[in-house]
Each structure stands twice: as C-alpha cells, then as structure tokens.
Design an enzyme around this catalytic site. Structure first.
Site, PDB file in Angstrom:
ATOM      1  N   ASN A  26    -115.489 -89.969  21.966  1.00 24.52           N
ATOM      2  CA  ASN A  26    -116.710 -89.164  21.837  1.00 24.52           C
ATOM      3  C   ASN A  26    -117.687 -89.549  22.944  1.00 24.52           C
ATOM      4  O   ASN A  26    -117.395 -90.396  23.775  1.00 24.52           O
ATOM      5  CB  ASN A  26    -117.325 -89.362  20.442  1.00 24.52           C
ATOM      6  CG  ASN A  26    -117.636 -90.819  20.177  1.00 24.52           C
ATOM      7  OD1 ASN A  26    -118.460 -91.426  20.858  1.00 24.52           O
ATOM      8  ND2 ASN A  26    -116.941 -91.402  19.210  1.00 24.52           N
ATOM      9  N   GLU A  27    -118.846 -88.927  22.932  1.00 24.37           N
ATOM     10  CA  GLU A  27    -119.815 -89.003  24.039  1.00 24.37           C
ATOM     11  C   GLU A  27    -120.662 -90.275  24.060  1.00 24.37           C
ATOM     12  O   GLU A  27    -121.507 -90.424  24.929  1.00 24.37           O
ATOM     13  CB  GLU A  27    -120.790 -87.827  23.935  1.00 24.37           C
ATOM     14  CG  GLU A  27    -120.177 -86.477  24.218  1.00 24.37           C
ATOM     15  CD  GLU A  27    -120.241 -86.135  25.696  1.00 24.37           C
ATOM     16  OE1 GLU A  27    -120.382 -87.049  26.531  1.00 24.37           O
ATOM     17  OE2 GLU A  27    -120.164 -84.947  26.012  1.00 24.37           O
TER      18      GLU A  27
END
Ligand code: CTP
Length: 214
Positions: A26-27
């Site tokens: 994820n980011e």
C-alpha cells in the site's frame, strides 16, 4: 516525562508476496510514524521501531529499528516486546490479508483471468489490546472516509486503544505527503480536530496527547 519509557512503534507498509518477485502492498511512506519516533527520541524514550519497507533516513539510531517485510514478520517481532513496553503506537499500514499460497518460483501467465485467494493477517494492534496490562498505553491510527467519529470510536473499543489518531485520504494529507490533518479521540473524551500541519508538528501534538495519558 517520557525519559526511559519503553515505546514500541509499528511503521510503514507491509508486503505480501504472491511469488518471489511480486507482492501486494500500500501507499504508506512511514513518514508519520518516523516523525513520531523522532519526537519521542528527543524526549529520551527507549524506542523499538518495527518497520516495513520504507525509503526514508530517520533521525533515530539504527539500533532502535527492526526491519521486517510481511505482516506476519511484523507481528512476530512485536510479540517479542509486547509484555515489557509502557506504550505501543500502531502507525503501520498493515496488510489485512495475504495471498493464501505463495509460489516458490515466478508465476507464469495462464489464461485471461487470474484469481488470488487471500487469508487474514493477524491484527497486531487488536492482539496487543487483548493482553495489555492496565499500566500499558495503546495508541492507534485510523484512516476513515465515512462516519468518521462512529468508526473511530468503534475501532478504539474493538482494539483496546486508549487513544486513536484519525486521518483522511484527502490531497495533501496522510500517505506520502509531508503534511497531515488529524483528529484525536481519547477514550471517554470529546474528539479534538487539528489544522493541516507538517508531519513533525503533528507528531508533536500526538506526543503531547500521549503525555497527557501518563
Ligand atoms: N492494525 C494492525 N494490524 C492489522 C491491521 C491494522 O496493527 N492487521 C492497526 C493499524 O496500525 C492502525 C489500526 O490498527 O493503528 C487501524 O487500522 P485500519 O487499517 O484503519 O483498520 P482495520 O482494522 O484494518 O479496519 P478497516 O480497514 O476495515 O477500516
């Protein structure tokens, strides 16, 4: 006040591998987690930072950082420290699921549709919540878009947090940015909203709130 306090922090994303060269992640940049770690380091706290793959050079000693890759590894490392920390701060964006099967060699393409089955990862914060002693403090993070207060309150209760920091996925806030806009909910108190600030200023607000719990 925090001098000598043992503090566990989870930071950054985790990676969940499909095969040796492909993974789901994820980011999360780890910037908010390390901004808090730097603030706590200035206060001479004793830090254990369990950190996923990130690209930053934090101003905390290397010996305080335990590098891991997957959610299971993060959980295993945290378990070693759960019983003797004073405070645990869960800033990591832990992958909720991992692929059920991890191939030993690179998966070849086959057909037009591919399906991946996932199994649940341990909820590290919730596991700590289950075994936490009355003198231990647990701080969580939540990214909420709808029914913010209700969802954050529910997460706080479910995971045994004493305090939860709520951030939003809006432009300029949170993931990857150097600024963040948060609200802090302490169990039994009214929610407090803060303006958009640099992550180091937000870290200071968070650490001040944690101190108020001691
Ligand atoms: N967390 C954790 N282990 C997990 C998932 C989340 O320790 N496997 C922690 C995060 O570090 C954060 C808090 O739990 O402090 C809330 O994470 P969030 O992703 O917002 O909550 P979820 O339980 O995954 O709920 P949902 O994504 O359904 O909103």
């Amino acid at each position: 006040m925090l001098k000598g306090k043992k503090i566990l922090l989870t930071v950054g994303p985790t990676r969940e591998y499909l095969d040796p060269v492909r993974f789901i992640t994820n980011e999360s940049s780890g910037k908010m987690g390390f901004a808090i770690a730097e603030e706590l380091h200035k206060e001479n706290a004793e830090l254990i930072i369990v950190c996923g793959p990130v690209n930053i050079q934090p101003k905390v000693p290397d010996r305080n950082i335990k590098k891991i890759t997957t959610a299971l590894e993060m959980y295993e490392e945290c378990q070693k420290h759960f019983s003797d920390v004073d405070i645990a701060i869960f800033t990591a964006a832990v992958a909720d699921y991992r692929p059920k099967h991890q191939a030993n060699s690179k998966i070849k393409k086959d057909g037009n549709i591919a399906t991946v089955e996932f199994v649940k990862n341990p909820d590290i914060a919730a596991e700590f919540g289950k075994i936490k002693m009355p003198h231990q403090i647990s701080v969580g993070f939540a990214l909420e878009t709808d029914n913010v207060i209700e969802n954050a309150q529910e997460k706080l209760t479910k995971k045994g947090f004493d305090m939860i920091v709520i951030n939003s996925p809006n432009h300029g806030e949170g993931f990857g940015y150097d600024t963040n806009k948060v609200s802090i909910l302490i169990n039994g108190q009214n929610i407090k909203d803060y303006p958009l600030k640099s992550k180091s200023e937000v870290a200071k607000d968070i650490v001040d709130k944690i101190k108020s719990l001691l």
